[in-house]
Design a protein around this motif. Structure first.
Motif, PDB file in Angstrom:
ATOM      1  N   THR A   1     -13.591  29.131  -6.238  1.00  0.00           N
ATOM      2  CA  THR A   1     -13.166  28.406  -7.435  1.00  0.00           C
ATOM      3  C   THR A   1     -12.338  27.217  -6.955  1.00  0.00           C
ATOM      4  O   THR A   1     -11.337  27.400  -6.266  1.00  0.00           O
ATOM      5  CB  THR A   1     -12.334  29.291  -8.380  1.00  0.00           C
ATOM      6  OG1 THR A   1     -11.208  29.818  -7.666  1.00  0.00           O
ATOM      7  CG2 THR A   1     -13.163  30.441  -8.895  1.00  0.00           C
ATOM      8  N   VAL A   2     -12.795  26.028  -7.288  1.00  0.00           N
ATOM      9  CA  VAL A   2     -12.158  24.809  -6.781  1.00  0.00           C
ATOM     10  C   VAL A   2     -11.411  24.106  -7.903  1.00  0.00           C
ATOM     11  O   VAL A   2     -11.994  23.744  -8.927  1.00  0.00           O
ATOM     12  CB  VAL A   2     -13.201  23.850  -6.161  1.00  0.00           C
ATOM     13  CG1 VAL A   2     -12.513  22.623  -5.577  1.00  0.00           C
ATOM     14  CG2 VAL A   2     -14.016  24.572  -5.093  1.00  0.00           C
ATOM     15  N   GLU A   3     -10.102  23.952  -7.726  1.00  0.00           N
ATOM     16  CA  GLU A   3      -9.266  23.197  -8.656  1.00  0.00           C
ATOM     17  C   GLU A   3      -8.956  21.856  -8.004  1.00  0.00           C
ATOM     18  O   GLU A   3      -8.388  21.800  -6.914  1.00  0.00           O
ATOM     19  CB  GLU A   3      -7.972  23.949  -8.955  1.00  0.00           C
ATOM     20  CG  GLU A   3      -8.155  25.263  -9.712  1.00  0.00           C
ATOM     21  CD  GLU A   3      -8.575  25.044 -11.153  1.00  0.00           C
ATOM     22  OE1 GLU A   3      -8.260  23.958 -11.696  1.00  0.00           O
ATOM     23  OE2 GLU A   3      -9.199  25.940 -11.728  1.00  0.00           O
ATOM     24  N   ARG A   4      -9.326  20.777  -8.673  1.00  0.00           N
ATOM     25  CA  ARG A   4      -9.124  19.446  -8.102  1.00  0.00           C
ATOM     26  C   ARG A   4      -7.934  18.770  -8.777  1.00  0.00           C
ATOM     27  O   ARG A   4      -7.921  18.620 -10.004  1.00  0.00           O
ATOM     28  CB  ARG A   4     -10.385  18.596  -8.253  1.00  0.00           C
ATOM     29  CG  ARG A   4     -11.587  19.235  -7.554  1.00  0.00           C
ATOM     30  CD  ARG A   4     -12.853  18.400  -7.680  1.00  0.00           C
ATOM     31  NE  ARG A   4     -13.982  19.128  -7.122  1.00  0.00           N
ATOM     32  CZ  ARG A   4     -14.319  19.123  -5.835  1.00  0.00           C
ATOM     33  NH1 ARG A   4     -13.606  18.391  -4.989  1.00  0.00           N
ATOM     34  NH2 ARG A   4     -15.356  19.821  -5.400  1.00  0.00           N
TER      35      ARG A   4
ATOM     36  N   ARG B   1      -1.091  11.102   1.205  1.00  0.00           N
ATOM     37  CA  ARG B   1      -1.933  11.538   0.086  1.00  0.00           C
ATOM     38  C   ARG B   1      -2.101  13.067   0.081  1.00  0.00           C
ATOM     39  O   ARG B   1      -2.150  13.694  -0.974  1.00  0.00           O
ATOM     40  CB  ARG B   1      -3.293  10.847   0.176  1.00  0.00           C
ATOM     41  CG  ARG B   1      -4.169  11.048  -1.035  1.00  0.00           C
ATOM     42  CD  ARG B   1      -5.427  10.187  -0.983  1.00  0.00           C
ATOM     43  NE  ARG B   1      -6.208  10.385  -2.176  1.00  0.00           N
ATOM     44  CZ  ARG B   1      -5.953   9.826  -3.348  1.00  0.00           C
ATOM     45  NH1 ARG B   1      -4.919   9.008  -3.459  1.00  0.00           N
ATOM     46  NH2 ARG B   1      -6.699  10.060  -4.401  1.00  0.00           N
ATOM     47  N   VAL B   2      -2.167  13.652   1.266  1.00  0.00           N
ATOM     48  CA  VAL B   2      -2.301  15.110   1.360  1.00  0.00           C
ATOM     49  C   VAL B   2      -1.110  15.789   0.683  1.00  0.00           C
ATOM     50  O   VAL B   2      -1.269  16.739  -0.089  1.00  0.00           O
ATOM     51  CB  VAL B   2      -2.394  15.555   2.833  1.00  0.00           C
ATOM     52  CG1 VAL B   2      -2.379  17.085   2.940  1.00  0.00           C
ATOM     53  CG2 VAL B   2      -3.654  14.996   3.481  1.00  0.00           C
ATOM     54  N   HIS B   3       0.087  15.296   0.957  1.00  0.00           N
ATOM     55  CA  HIS B   3       1.301  15.878   0.371  1.00  0.00           C
ATOM     56  C   HIS B   3       1.278  15.767  -1.155  1.00  0.00           C
ATOM     57  O   HIS B   3       1.632  16.710  -1.871  1.00  0.00           O
ATOM     58  CB  HIS B   3       2.541  15.167   0.909  1.00  0.00           C
ATOM     59  CG  HIS B   3       2.730  15.295   2.391  1.00  0.00           C
ATOM     60  ND1 HIS B   3       1.714  15.155   3.289  1.00  0.00           N
ATOM     61  CD2 HIS B   3       3.851  15.543   3.134  1.00  0.00           C
ATOM     62  CE1 HIS B   3       2.176  15.295   4.516  1.00  0.00           C
ATOM     63  NE2 HIS B   3       3.465  15.536   4.454  1.00  0.00           N
ATOM     64  N   ALA B   4       0.863  14.594  -1.630  1.00  0.00           N
ATOM     65  CA  ALA B   4       0.811  14.372  -3.074  1.00  0.00           C
ATOM     66  C   ALA B   4      -0.185  15.320  -3.735  1.00  0.00           C
ATOM     67  O   ALA B   4       0.076  15.859  -4.818  1.00  0.00           O
ATOM     68  CB  ALA B   4       0.441  12.923  -3.362  1.00  0.00           C
ATOM     69  N   LYS B   5      -1.318  15.557  -3.078  1.00  0.00           N
ATOM     70  CA  LYS B   5      -2.314  16.475  -3.632  1.00  0.00           C
ATOM     71  C   LYS B   5      -1.755  17.894  -3.728  1.00  0.00           C
ATOM     72  O   LYS B   5      -1.986  18.600  -4.719  1.00  0.00           O
ATOM     73  CB  LYS B   5      -3.576  16.474  -2.758  1.00  0.00           C
ATOM     74  CG  LYS B   5      -4.468  15.264  -2.948  1.00  0.00           C
ATOM     75  CD  LYS B   5      -5.764  15.418  -2.150  1.00  0.00           C
ATOM     76  CE  LYS B   5      -6.714  14.271  -2.432  1.00  0.00           C
ATOM     77  NZ  LYS B   5      -8.007  14.426  -1.715  1.00  0.00           N
ATOM     78  N   ILE B   6      -1.026  18.301  -2.704  1.00  0.00           N
ATOM     79  CA  ILE B   6      -0.447  19.649  -2.714  1.00  0.00           C
ATOM     80  C   ILE B   6       0.546  19.800  -3.864  1.00  0.00           C
ATOM     81  O   ILE B   6       0.528  20.784  -4.597  1.00  0.00           O
ATOM     82  CB  ILE B   6       0.224  19.964  -1.366  1.00  0.00           C
ATOM     83  CG1 ILE B   6      -0.825  20.021  -0.250  1.00  0.00           C
ATOM     84  CG2 ILE B   6       0.988  21.290  -1.428  1.00  0.00           C
ATOM     85  CD1 ILE B   6      -0.235  20.094   1.146  1.00  0.00           C
ATOM     86  N   LEU B   7       1.419  18.815  -4.008  1.00  0.00           N
ATOM     87  CA  LEU B   7       2.417  18.885  -5.079  1.00  0.00           C
ATOM     88  C   LEU B   7       1.763  18.950  -6.447  1.00  0.00           C
ATOM     89  O   LEU B   7       2.132  19.778  -7.298  1.00  0.00           O
ATOM     90  CB  LEU B   7       3.350  17.677  -4.995  1.00  0.00           C
ATOM     91  CG  LEU B   7       4.317  17.642  -3.812  1.00  0.00           C
ATOM     92  CD1 LEU B   7       5.044  16.299  -3.752  1.00  0.00           C
ATOM     93  CD2 LEU B   7       5.329  18.778  -3.901  1.00  0.00           C
ATOM     94  N   VAL B   8       0.769  18.089  -6.685  1.00  0.00           N
ATOM     95  CA  VAL B   8       0.105  18.061  -7.996  1.00  0.00           C
ATOM     96  C   VAL B   8      -0.627  19.374  -8.246  1.00  0.00           C
ATOM     97  O   VAL B   8      -0.589  19.917  -9.352  1.00  0.00           O
ATOM     98  CB  VAL B   8      -0.868  16.863  -8.090  1.00  0.00           C
ATOM     99  CG1 VAL B   8      -1.669  16.924  -9.384  1.00  0.00           C
ATOM    100  CG2 VAL B   8      -0.087  15.547  -8.017  1.00  0.00           C
ATOM    101  N   SER B   9      -1.255  19.899  -7.217  1.00  0.00           N
ATOM    102  CA  SER B   9      -1.977  21.168  -7.385  1.00  0.00           C
ATOM    103  C   SER B   9      -1.028  22.323  -7.668  1.00  0.00           C
ATOM    104  O   SER B   9      -1.444  23.359  -8.190  1.00  0.00           O
ATOM    105  CB  SER B   9      -2.813  21.476  -6.141  1.00  0.00           C
ATOM    106  OG  SER B   9      -1.991  21.815  -5.047  1.00  0.00           O
TER     107      SER B   9
END
Length: 775
Positions: free
Chosen positions: A5-8, A25-33
């Motif tokens: 199950t992929v949550e984008r 950008r990787v850090h930002a993706k982790i925080l938003v997720s």
């Protein structure tokens, strides 16, 4: 291997955080997720300090507890700390005892024995505490359920202070003070403290300062108890780990040494997988007291001795778990074969009750079923055990329906503990499986893998990965990212390790590359073909070798939607390739009868089929053992089945491809030779003639057969002689000539063609099959 199950994460919010916080950008993706979607919240989360901690006096009854303790110290009364036998309990005792010793208290600690006293307050131990002249008991990490036991302690004239974090029952113990972050009469801002977090709060209030050195112990207990790493817990662990990395505390130095890790490199994972299990091992196998002694000592020699004891116990625990897990799997195999039920309830005499929970976890991971593992005490007729569950099966609620046969049980949706009469095990097993019919579907019994941080290779580099330290610690409530790299080509495949049981891949998007390693996944190397497109899931790390650093993905799972062609051509030893073929949904296809005989003894009965004679089933995987007499037979099979995998063995007993066809000049010379000889013994003298003319060995035999089929010669007793005929006939009219010409073309197309040419040919057949179905 699992259902993904992929949550984008929302890319617009990612871009905003990246820009405003100046983070990768990787850090930002982790925080938003993780639900952190605005810069203010993100800054507060990333940059915590002492101001992130709350006033300990916001905890209900804190002032009352501090007054009682200070009065006991002032009156020189003995204080007993009563704690649990796990890492949270051990560190809770250590934190509070350190604080009380600094205040000059006469303090000792007591830990129940898991096998004798069980979990929680115990009247016998409270009696022993009383007999040791204690006038005050402070429970840490295990007192909120002891209603009767606390009442008993009060009848002995002792005061009781409870510090805890577990879910309370309907009735709270009538203690002199109850410090709990979720007390219904309290208003503490953060309710998810571990037991050691509550003990630390009491220590802060007693010492009237922040004993920051104790955060090393708070970090261990907090991580080991799997509480959410948000709010205060995040600060405790982050600051605690920073201090552990430079700590002079003998326990930290000794534990890291026996765990085989560098103190300066400690992380929450080091605690969770190396330090925590060694502390827990003591209480799982016996007395947890040495773990407290380890944390309390200032003597490095004693600390080393105690740490080595913890390490030895942990190895014993690991061996015990491995043995019990194997025994449990054997029981499951004997009971059910391959028809695994929805819920596993496994019991055996002599199993160690201290590790049944770990074994249950192993079974749940292996079979993806709710699992209960019970240790039988035959003499008492009692079974004690632990349960682990999967999403969708609320273990606590399901056990509640069986309360009539479970005199003692407790837990939550994903885990529970219990005891029952051995005679009721069968009923419990049957009941839970019957109950599962309404709560579990076949879909829910497929292992799940939640993926929340899709990346591209160009977003990953060493600097980015090293800077992930900013986001640590990861854990409950702020889980470690599961990264996804999509639609990559396999540049190289290697099986590594002494047993070839690990997988090493080099993946590329056409421009950038990244290494990926799958420990224990070596067998998957046999299921991948060159240039196959993959999506890969796992964890990212920096791999350092000979001073060089580069990113590396640790594979948890991988996916390919492409059909694959496996090239087994030229691999004659069956031992080198037969084991790589899937055992299920596979058909071995032979076009020649002698091939069936050749492979019959080594291929599972019922899996080999002779084309034109046997009905070939609809399967996912096809193994072509040899080549057909014409390509249309093979085309028919591929178009009909449209398999996901084709294994091209294409064994040719006598290849003619490199022999070729004799030239027309050779045919002409040989015909003239026969005319002159009148009668020629081609059987005995054919090879010598071929050698003399530097032809292939069977050239003379083959040309003789062609001339015979065209009527140019006759053969009697191995001698050939020319027949005078009128008219001309072309060599291609001879069946032998046509057969060899056709075999050479088939060998060129199937056996000797480059891999990509063969794959493109099969691609064409598959496209034609799909188009035919659509029409």
């Amino acid at each position: 291997m699992k259902k993904w199950t992929v949550e984008r994460p929302n890319e617009k919010i990612v871009d905003v955080l990246k820009t405003e916080l100046k983070i990768p950008r990787v850090h930002a993706k982790i925080l938003v997720s993780r639900g952190i979607t605005n810069s203010t919240e993100a800054k507060s989360f990333l940059h915590m300090d002492q101001m992130s901690m709350h006033d300990p006096y916001l905890l209900y009854d804190m002032e009352k507890a501090v007054t009682l303790i200070n009065q006991a110290i002032k009156d020189n009364k003995r204080i007993a700390i009563y704690g649990d036998y796990d890492a949270d309990g051990v560190t809770s005792i250590s934190v509070l005892k350190t604080a009380l010793k600094r205040l000059g208290a006469d303090v000792f600690f007591v830990i129940p024995d898991r096998f004798v006293h069980g979990y929680g307050p115990n009247k016998d131990l409270f009696q022993e505490i009383y007999e040791q002249r204690a006038s005050l008991i402070i429970t840490v990490d295990n007192g909120v359920s002891g209603v009767d036991e606390v009442a008993f302690a009060k009848t002995l004239g002792m005061s009781v202070i409870i510090t805890d974090h577990h879910e309370p029952g309907d009735v709270w113990p009538d203690a002199d003070a109850v410090i709990h972050p979720r007390h219904p009469k309290g208003s503490y801002p953060f309710g998810d403290l571990a037991g050691v977090g509550v003990a630390f709060k009491l220590a802060c209030a007693l010492l009237e300062e922040l004993p920051l050195d104790l955060l090393e112990l708070v970090a261990i207990g907090t991580v080991a108890d799997l509480v959410p790493l948000r709010g205060e817990n995040r600060y405790f662990v982050k600051e605690g780990i920073n201090r552990m990395r430079v700590s002079r505390r003998p326990a930290i130095q000794a534990l890291t040494r026996v765990a085989g890790t560098m103190q300066a490199d400690l992380t929450e994972e080091s605690i969770g997988f190396m330090i925590g299990p060694r502390i827990n091992a003591a209480g799982r196998l016996g007395d947890a007291s040495p773990a407290v002694d380890l944390f309390m000592t200032d003597d490095i020699t004693k600390a080393t001795m105690l740490a080595e004891k913890m390490d030895s116990l942990n190895k014993e625990r690991q061996a015990l778990v491995t043995t019990m897990a194997l025994e449990a799997e054997e029981i499951i195999s004997e009971m059910y074969g391959e028809a695994i039920p929805n819920v596993l309830v496994i019991a055996k005499e002599g199993w160690n009750a201290g590790v049944v929970g770990i074994v249950a976890s192993r079974l749940t991971e292996k079979y993806y079923r709710p699992s209960i593992v019970l240790s039988l005490d035959v003499e008492k007729g009692i079974a004690k055990g632990s349960a682990r569950s999967i999403t969708g099966f609320n273990m606590y609620e399901e056990l509640t329906e069986n309360a009539h046969i479970l005199p003692h049980f407790g837990g939550h949706p994903m885990a529970a503990g219990m005891s029952l009469n051995s005679s009721d095990i069968m009923e419990l097993r049957e009941n839970l499986n019957r109950q599962s019919e309404t709560s579990l579907t076949s879909e829910m019994l497929v292992p799940k893998l939640a993926i929340d941080v899709p990346l591209t290779i160009d977003e990953i580099d060493v600097k980015v990965l090293e800077s992930l330290e900013l986001l640590r610690p990861f854990g409950m409530g702020f889980i470690k990212p599961v990264y996804l790299l999509e639609d990559l080509s396999v540049k190289s495949i290697r099986k590594i390790g002494a047993a070839q049981n690990h997988l090493k891949l080099e993946l590329t998007n056409g421009k950038d590359t990244i290494d990926a390693i799958g420990f224990g996944l070596g067998h998957i190397g046999d299921q991948l073909t060159p240039s196959v497109k993959l999506s890969v899931v796992g964890d990212l790390q920096v791999n350092e070798w000979n001073g060089n650093k580069k990113p590396q993905l640790l594979i948890r799972d991988l996916l390919s939607d492409e059909w694959q062609l496996f090239d087994l051509r030229g691999v004659h030893e069956q031992s080198r390739w037969l084991h790589t073929i899937p055992a299920k949904c596979t058909a071995f296809i032979a076009f020649q009868e002698q091939t069936v005989s050749h492979f019959k003894s080594s291929i599972k009965e019922g899996s080999i089929y002779e084309y034109g004679k046997d009905e070939i089933p609809d399967v996912d995987n096809i193994v072509f053992l040899d080549i057909p007499s014409n390509s249309s037979s093979l085309e028919t099979v591929v178009k009909k089945l449209n398999p996901k995998r084709i294994y091209a063995h294409f064994h040719v007993p006598e290849s003619k491809y490199f022999d070729g066809l004799p030239s027309r000049e050779q045919f002409g010379w040989y015909y003239s030779f026969l005319k002159k000889q009148m009668n020629f013994d081609f059987v005995n003298k054919g090879k010598a003639l071929a050698k003399h003319k530097s032809w292939n060995n069977d050239s003379v035999y083959f040309m003789t057969k062609v001339f015979f089929e065209l009527g140019f010669v006759k053969i009697e007793n191995g001698f050939t002689s020319v027949v005078e005929i009128t008219g001309k006939r072309d060599l291609t009219e001879a069946p032998a000539y046509k057969e060899r010409e056709n075999q050479m073309k088939l060998e060129e197309q199937l056996v000797y063609a480059p891999y990509m040419d063969l794959k493109r040919w099969f691609d064409t057949l598959r496209i034609e099959a799909v188009n035919g179905e659509e029409q």
